[in-house]
Design a protein around this motif. Structure first.
Motif, short mmCIF file in Angstrom:
data_model
loop_
_atom_site.label_atom_id
_atom_site.label_comp_id
_atom_site.label_asym_id
_atom_site.label_seq_id
_atom_site.Cartn_x
_atom_site.Cartn_y
_atom_site.Cartn_z
N GLU A 176 41.63 26.33 40.17
CA GLU A 176 41.24 27.75 40.20
C GLU A 176 42.09 28.51 41.22
O GLU A 176 42.59 29.61 40.94
N LYS A 177 42.28 27.93 42.40
CA LYS A 177 43.09 28.59 43.43
C LYS A 177 44.56 28.68 43.03
O LYS A 177 45.24 29.65 43.36
N GLY A 202 45.61 29.05 39.94
CA GLY A 202 45.65 30.18 39.01
C GLY A 202 45.57 31.51 39.71
O GLY A 202 46.21 32.48 39.30
N SER A 203 44.77 31.56 40.79
CA SER A 203 44.64 32.80 41.55
C SER A 203 45.97 33.19 42.20
O SER A 203 46.43 34.32 42.07
N GLU A 250 43.38 31.70 35.94
CA GLU A 250 42.44 30.74 36.52
C GLU A 250 41.71 30.00 35.41
O GLU A 250 41.53 28.77 35.47
N LYS A 286 35.27 34.29 33.36
CA LYS A 286 36.56 34.83 33.82
C LYS A 286 36.99 36.04 33.00
O LYS A 286 37.77 36.87 33.47
N GLU A 288 43.43 40.21 41.42
CA GLU A 288 42.74 38.91 41.32
C GLU A 288 41.94 38.81 40.03
O GLU A 288 41.88 37.76 39.39
#
Length: 298
Positions: free
Chosen positions: A211-212, A214-215, A190, A149, A182
């Motif tokens: 993860e989504k 955090g996105s 994320e 990341k 992003e």
């Protein structure tokens, strides 16, 4: 205890964790170490390590294995800001109400300080092996997440696309802007969500939801930054307002307008909260933290 009091206490805890992993000043390399410590301790929300620990607790995590990752992620975030502020990049002289690292130590030493912080983040994350009680696989997975990341598939990739567009004066459409947001901003958030879950034993489906989350939160966070660059109060922000317009930079606001940007930022934030709720676990502080970012002023 109010949310504000909880946030203060948890931020202070994250700050103390970070301090434990900073280098002692002295010796022939003392100047760069001073610059590292100045950069790391120059204020900030400590949002990423706070989130990481809250997700860890949300999934029943115990022990100190989370702490090296809290510090490592904050070191990565702050090294990126030191490099962002350099004359060759954004050339900013103030951040969080204080002089930027290059304004105090010079561009060369600030560059080295950023490099040192990135290297120190690796050294720090590796110390989690001493605190994992045999759960080596979780630490290995967390390290992979952290540096994926942070690298060209994440934050660094987003930064490079941003710089490339500016240097070559390329038109930035919504697809490219969302790629930049992003990766440049959301990727480390994320990582915070995913590492907290990973170290506490969350399964792959749950890690995907984190993860989504955090996105959505990261993109919303950056849209709000774009809004505040137009409407914000410099005294609260601790930095110059209007720099995007002065530099002719395309932002979510310039592409969509203030009203659309504010609506999309709110929608993304609420979607992040819905994703958290879908996990079926309760952490009211974490939920309120995401919610509080909708109307933040700094």
């Amino acid at each position: 205890m109010t949310f504000s009091e909880e946030l203060y206490n948890k931020t202070a805890y994250a700050e103390e964790v970070l301090k434990k992993y900073l280098p002692s000043e002295g010796g022939y390399a003392s100047r760069v170490i001073e610059a590292v410590n100045y950069s790391a301790l120059a204020g900030g929300k400590r949002l990423r390590p706070v989130i990481m620990r809250e997700v860890f607790l949300l999934f029943g995590g115990e022990g100190e294995v989370i702490e090296p990752f809290m510090a490592a992620l904050e070191l990565i975030h702050n090294y990126s800001l030191v490099h962002d502020d350099l004359p060759a990049m954004d050339n900013d002289l103030y951040r969080r109400g204080k002089k930027t690292t290059h304004a105090v130590y010079g561009a060369g030493m600030a560059t080295l300080a950023g490099d040192a912080m990135l290297n120190l983040s690796v050294e720090t994350a590796m110390k989690a092996f001493d605190k994992c009680d045999g759960a080596v696989d979780k630490v290995v997975k967390a390290i992979r997440i952290l540096f994926d990341k942070a690298g060209i598939n994440g934050m660094l990739g987003g930064q490079s696309a941003d710089v490339d567009a500016e240097e070559r004066e390329l038109d930035v459409d919504m697809d490219k802007l969302l790629f930049i947001h992003e990766n440049k901003t959301a990727a480390l958030l994320e990582a915070a969500f995913m590492i907290g879950g990973t170290l506490a034993g969350a399964d792959e489906k749950e890690i995907g939801i984190l993860e989504k989350t955090g996105s959505d939160m990261g993109i919303a966070f950056q849209i709000k930054d774009d809004i505040l660059d137009v409407t914000g109060d410099e005294r609260k922000l601790g930095k110059h307002v209007g720099s995007d317009a002065e530099n002719g930079k395309e932002t979510y606001v310039t592409l969509c307008g203030l009203d659309k940007a504010a609506a999309d930022q709110r929608e993304l934030s609420l979607r992040a909260i819905e994703r958290l709720d879908s996990l079926g676990k309760k952490n009211e502080f974490l939920r309120e933290l995401v919610s509080s970012l909708i109307d933040r002023e700094m």
